[in-house]
Write an enzyme that holds these catalytic residues in place. Sequence first.
Site, PDB file in Angstrom:
ATOM      1  N   GLN A  27      18.452  55.540  11.898  1.00 10.97           N
ATOM      2  CA  GLN A  27      18.272  55.024  13.009  1.00 10.97           C
ATOM      3  C   GLN A  27      17.132  56.036  13.831  1.00 10.97           C
ATOM      4  O   GLN A  27      16.377  55.355  14.736  1.00 10.97           O
ATOM      5  CB  GLN A  27      19.603  54.911  13.963  1.00 10.97           C
ATOM      6  CG  GLN A  27      20.310  53.720  13.522  1.00 10.97           C
ATOM      7  CD  GLN A  27      21.427  53.706  14.444  1.00 10.97           C
ATOM      8  OE1 GLN A  27      21.843  54.414  15.360  1.00 10.97           O
ATOM      9  NE2 GLN A  27      22.331  52.662  14.282  1.00 10.97           N
ATOM     10  N   TYR A  54      25.461  58.440   3.601  1.00  5.24           N
ATOM     11  CA  TYR A  54      24.849  58.215   4.917  1.00  5.24           C
ATOM     12  C   TYR A  54      23.452  58.084   4.450  1.00  5.24           C
ATOM     13  O   TYR A  54      22.653  59.129   3.823  1.00  5.24           O
ATOM     14  CB  TYR A  54      25.209  59.270   5.672  1.00  5.24           C
ATOM     15  CG  TYR A  54      26.485  59.395   6.421  1.00  5.24           C
ATOM     16  CD1 TYR A  54      27.493  58.395   5.783  1.00  5.24           C
ATOM     17  CD2 TYR A  54      27.066  60.543   6.991  1.00  5.24           C
ATOM     18  CE1 TYR A  54      28.830  58.490   6.344  1.00  5.24           C
ATOM     19  CE2 TYR A  54      28.399  60.427   7.683  1.00  5.24           C
ATOM     20  CZ  TYR A  54      29.219  59.621   7.344  1.00  5.24           C
ATOM     21  OH  TYR A  54      30.429  59.621   7.751  1.00  5.24           O
ATOM     22  N   ALA A 209      34.513  54.738  20.439  1.00  6.41           N
ATOM     23  CA  ALA A 209      34.797  53.478  20.111  1.00  6.41           C
ATOM     24  C   ALA A 209      33.182  52.708  19.866  1.00  6.41           C
ATOM     25  O   ALA A 209      32.934  51.787  20.378  1.00  6.41           O
ATOM     26  CB  ALA A 209      35.366  52.649  20.921  1.00  6.41           C
ATOM     27  N   GLU A 294      26.088  66.298  26.808  1.00  4.59           N
ATOM     28  CA  GLU A 294      27.116  65.564  27.642  1.00  4.59           C
ATOM     29  C   GLU A 294      28.608  65.546  26.990  1.00  4.59           C
ATOM     30  O   GLU A 294      29.203  65.993  27.572  1.00  4.59           O
ATOM     31  CB  GLU A 294      26.619  64.233  28.185  1.00  4.59           C
ATOM     32  CG  GLU A 294      25.430  64.103  29.168  1.00  4.59           C
ATOM     33  CD  GLU A 294      26.061  64.868  30.669  1.00  4.59           C
ATOM     34  OE1 GLU A 294      26.896  64.414  31.045  1.00  4.59           O
ATOM     35  OE2 GLU A 294      25.317  65.696  31.157  1.00  4.59           O
ATOM     36  N   ASN A 295      28.350  65.224  25.839  1.00  6.79           N
ATOM     37  CA  ASN A 295      29.645  65.023  25.099  1.00  6.79           C
ATOM     38  C   ASN A 295      30.432  66.301  24.915  1.00  6.79           C
ATOM     39  O   ASN A 295      31.534  66.276  24.976  1.00  6.79           O
ATOM     40  CB  ASN A 295      29.412  64.480  23.651  1.00  6.79           C
ATOM     41  CG  ASN A 295      29.093  62.953  23.605  1.00  6.79           C
ATOM     42  OD1 ASN A 295      29.395  62.289  24.598  1.00  6.79           O
ATOM     43  ND2 ASN A 295      28.431  62.606  22.885  1.00  6.79           N
TER      44      ASN A 295
END
Length: 336
Positions: A27, A54, A209, A294-295
């Site tokens: 991606q 992957y 999710a 941020e996470n």
Amino acid sequence: MEFRYLGNSGLKISEITYGNWLTHGSQVENEVATACVRAALECGVTSFDTADAYANTKAEQVLGDALKGERRQSLEIFTKVYWPTGPRGHNDTGLSRKHILESIDGSLRRLQTDYVDLYQAHRYDTETPLEETMQAFADVVRSGKALYIGVSEWTAEQLRAGHALARELGFQLISNQPQYSMLWRVIEGEVVPASRELGISQIVWSPIAQGVLTGKYQPGQAPPEGSRATDTNGGADMIKRFMDDDVLSRVQALRPVAESLDLSLAQLAVAWVLHNDNVAAAIVGASRPEQVAENVKAAGVTIPADALAAIDQALGAVMERDPARTADNAPKTRPA
């Protein structure tokens, strides 16, 4: 950054673990992937999760390149084996001795390391005797190519059987990697109790999710352009179970809870899975470096009891709790 022991072992890992499923090698461009890994390191993340499947081995190569030059002893690198790789020949899949021993060498070459800290069975192989699989893992550990062994999405019964064989063979089975989030709680009924008994931790994937718990998907509206829900290379298929207006409306109802704790919705979601003391780490991915920063702010957050109750009330019936879903979602035959 906070650190937690992985299972009944002396290995500590960062409770925010960086994962590169659906991003590296597919991606996002390699330069962006490297920037995300560098951002994770700068935020104190030391644990990195990938798999040979992957992007058909490309993700391991990208991660190996991104970590080049780092002090190896300061990192915990995890990878996995099971799904088809390479040209997808008849032995390029599963947990046979042949596939495991060939796959670990390929993973080490791509990751540019002499060993991985954790080598994981990416699913349970119904077509290979468990004894054969666990003996191969024992040999991988004894050869020094992996320090510990884990699994992913195994049922409580499979964990018990694998753990017993590992003890007989003289190595440790210390982790399971299941999907777990506020919306997907299927491990709580059987897998977590069995894991606590056996000394196994969870390293959970998709704590947000697939992005639904960020709140960016609005009920009655088309998904934002470029989001996972519009990704035809696999992302849209993975997220579709949550793309329901009732689910999306209930997620929006979590905003007051997050705001009361001075958290974003994504940070609340990651902090929520870490509230479970059987969870050693939450795997977060990123397509931009700022997402990592941020996470990581979810590390060390304590969610009070009234906020936990408010989360459950807001989500209500859309939470999936059925323990049978672990087995239902598992491959019934070895993938070709």
